[in-house]
Enzyme design. Structure first.
Site: not given
Length: 699
Positions: A82, A298, A300, A345
């Site tokens: 990740d 994603y 998180r 991100h």
């Protein structure tokens, strides 16, 4: 034949990525972390620059052998964990185990698991980012030092199985502080006066605003009487009308904490469940002919940034679906929610807005669909035009008093056509229309209704409210909220009551000891500053060993004092009047994850337990002999049953009221949801609203 090995964390992720990459790639899962600090010892050489002593996690032997064997048969190894600190650390540990060269460009990251994103990522692999790794190591070592140094003290002085932690201890203290506020709260009386008015066939309300030109609070009934006398029984005359347009902007796309909060408000998910279901949507879902696709980015993250490509796709979709008026003139740019937010991100969004919830319905479970719908609607609305509201404020004079009526209507729905953000109190937003009114209009009142109120104490923390508070204080990070809430419940420091956190005696005791001997650990500002230091390590502007050394200098001194001065405490159970039917000893009150229960004082020789039941004062509608009692299920949910069970098997999730239905004489039960409560007949369609004072005050 395959010439590259790709390693990800989970089999689901491996399956999805494997379909995108083709036969030249073997994709395998590490099943999460492969190395960690040992459980049997602290595993940190404090005197040697906090050098961590990592060991292979038990049970990972066969997985590691499989990865090692596979790595020897290929030319290249890519580590695709990740895109965050934990993922970077997993990649670093794998590189160490597989003996990859430190300078290898073996790290591949992508924010969404779609075919294009994955293929693009493999075009530009990079080296492992040691700043990210060191930030993760620093957090892990910091938490290990706090946990493994303080916990043994608590075991020795209080009770085995206890623990302390930087984030969890602050969370417990917040809950205790709030409970103390509630206990110390003194209600204050105040009054309101509502005029029930009608004009041109439309009913509306006017609220008392001022007397003799002064806006004065109504603190007692005598104040109300003064206002009524000042009105003198006169009709209402419109003295001022204000009309204006108001713009309302959409909420930004989700970050981890706001997703957890909104999922709790709108679909009743616990934080841990939200993250579990989000993980499934991120890693990939089988979409028939389209194959396996990751549906969201994603999950998180604490960045609200959106990629230009996603914004352009949203613009085209919204234009086609709703019309050009629903697209803002300029793409919306959302700023970081707090200064410590990491922008590595994107925000949480659907990987393609074209996959609307209705089209995904055949492929998703009920929980997956509910969460995906939330993410999709939030993102879509965040890219839409502002709503335009027509607001109207009317002041009306009656004698020497002014009453005010407020109305609004949606002139242009904009983003509200898709989604409106919820709130912690469950209040439902209503737009109240007013009739056309002009200065000089005379309005007769149908009734004047004074009402007494009392101020309410601050609410207990729900999961959503606690996550929001931790985030506002800068405590913890996206990955820590859900496990923190789980831990403090498992330790018995807090319990849940009607979906709100309450502290236990044990939690209160532990926090008192922590406040006395380790005040920095409980200091929200100190903990937030530490998070900032870890962020600086990630950015490469701070040395991780220096951060740990600065913390440990004070911490070590605190430990020495606590070891010498902390007194042993024996927790006494509260003895009840009830006798154990199995051994004859008294039952004592215990605190479990879902609140208090009764247990035999003869434990461990006798393990008898009983739920605490509450008589709600209603006769059983089935047998007419028993009484209805309130109980908890094993999952902590309240239900209602007859105290004559098993002789009578009456049971209900809704609270029986004992009131007969005016239509059919069956019993009315109380049904509650996020917008309030109502009484519903168990037989016919009759229902009536319940005036909930707490809800009214919050609204």
């Amino acid at each position: 034949m395959a010439d590259s090995l790709v390693i990800v964390e989970s089999p689901a992720k491996a399956k999805t990525i494997g379909k995108y990459l083709g036969s030249k790639y073997i994709v395998k899962a590490s099943m999460g972390h492969i190395r960690d600090l040992p459980k049997s010892q602290i595993g940190v050489e404090v005197e040697n620059d906090f050098n961590p002593k990592y060991i292979t996690i038990r049970g990972k032997g066969s997985v590691l052998k499989e990865l090692k064997d596979a790595s020897k048969k290929v030319k290249h190894v890519f580590l695709a964990a990740d895109p965050d600190r934990e993922g970077e650390a997993i990649a670093w540990h794998l590189a160490h185990y597989l003996e990859l060269n430190e300078g290898d460009t073996c790290r591949v990251v992508f924010n969404e698991i779609t075919k294009q994103a994955v293929k693009d990522a493999f075009k530009s692999p990079r080296k492992i980012n040691m700043d990210l790794v060191n930030a993760q190591q620093a957090r892990r070592i910091l938490d290990r030092l706090v946990g493994y140094k303080i916990s043994p003290l608590l075991w020795k002085k209080v009770k085995k199985g206890l623990s302390a932690g930087r984030v969890q201890s602050v969370a417990v203290k917040l809950i205790i502080d709030r409970e103390n506020e509630i206990d110390a709260f003194v209600p204050e009386e105040y009054w309101s006066i509502t005029a029930k008015l009608a004009q041109n066939g439309m009913n509306f309300d006017g609220k008392y605003f001022s007397i003799n030109g002064v806006k004065r609070e109504l603190n007692k009934e005598a104040d109300v009487q003064e206002v009524l006398q000042a009105m003198g029984g006169n009709p209402f005359s419109v003295v001022e009308v204000k009309e204006k347009e108001r713009l309302r902007n959409p909420a930004p796309p989700f970050i981890t904490s706001s997703l957890q909060q909104e999922a709790a408000r709108k679909i009743g998910f616990r934080a841990s469940k939200t993250m579990s279901v989000a993980q499934q949507l991120y890693e990939g879902v089988e979409l028939g002919k389209e194959g396996t696709v990751g549906l969201i980015t994603y999950m998180r993250t604490d960045s609200t940034r959106i990629s230009p490509i996603a914004q352009e796709e949203a613009k085209e979709y919204i234009t086609e679906k709703y019309g050009a008026d629903f697209v803002p003139e300029q793409p919306r740019i959302y700023t970081k929610k707090n200064s410590n937010a990491q922008d590595a991100h994107e925000a949480i969004r659907p990987t393609s807005i074209l996959r609307d919830p209705e089209s995904m319905k055949p492929f998703l479970s009920r929980d997956q669909l509910r969460l995906y719908k939330l993410v999709w609607e939030r993102f879509t609305s965040s890219q839409m035009s502002s709503a335009v509201l027509d607001t109207m404020t009317v002041d009306m004079a009656s004698g020497d008093t002014i009453f005010r009526a407020n109305g609004s209507k949606v002139k242009f729905a904009g983003f509200m056509k898709v989604y409106v953000e919820g709130n912690d109190d469950g209040a439902v937003e209503e737009h109240k229309f007013l009739p056309p009114l002009a200065v000089g209009d005379i309005i007769a009142s149908e009734s004047i209704e004074p009402k007494q109120h009392f101020t309410q104490p601050p609410p207990r923390y729900s999961e959503a409210r606690l996550v929001r508070t931790l985030e506002e204080l800068g405590i913890g990070r996206p990955s820590t909220y859900a496990p923190t809430l789980e831990t403090i419940q498992k330790r018995g420091y807090i319990a849940m009551e009607e979906k709100k956190f309450i502290p236990t005696e044990l939690g209160d005791l532990v926090i008192q000891l922590m406040e006395e001997f380790f005040p920095e650990i409980l200091n929200a500002e100190f903990t937030a500053n530490m998070e900032g230091n870890l962020d600086q390590v990630e950015e490469g502007t701070e040395d991780w060993v220096k951060v740990l050394a600065t913390f440990y200098e004070t911490f070590e001194k605190r430990l020495e004092v606590a070891e010498d001065e902390m007194k042993e405490i024996e927790i006494q159970d509260e003895v009840s009047d009830e006798i154990c039917e199995k051994c004859g000893k008294h039952l004592v009150y215990k605190m479990g994850r879902f609140g208090k229960f009764l247990a035999c004082s003869g434990f461990p020789d006798c393990r008898n337990t009983k739920p605490i039941v509450k008589d709600i004062g209603v006769a059983c509608p089935k047998c007419a002999e028993g009484k209805i009692i309130e109980r908890r299920s094993k999952k902590g949910r309240f239900f209602y049953g007859c105290d004559q069970y098993p002789g009578c098997d009456y049971v209900s999730w809704d609270k029986p009221t004992g009131k007969p239905c005016p239509n059919c004489e069956s019993m009315l039960v109380e049904k509650r949801n996020r917008s309030g409560a109502k009484l519903q007949c168990v037989t016919c369609d009759y229902s009536e609203e319940v005036l909930d004072d707490d809800h009214e005050e919050q609204a």
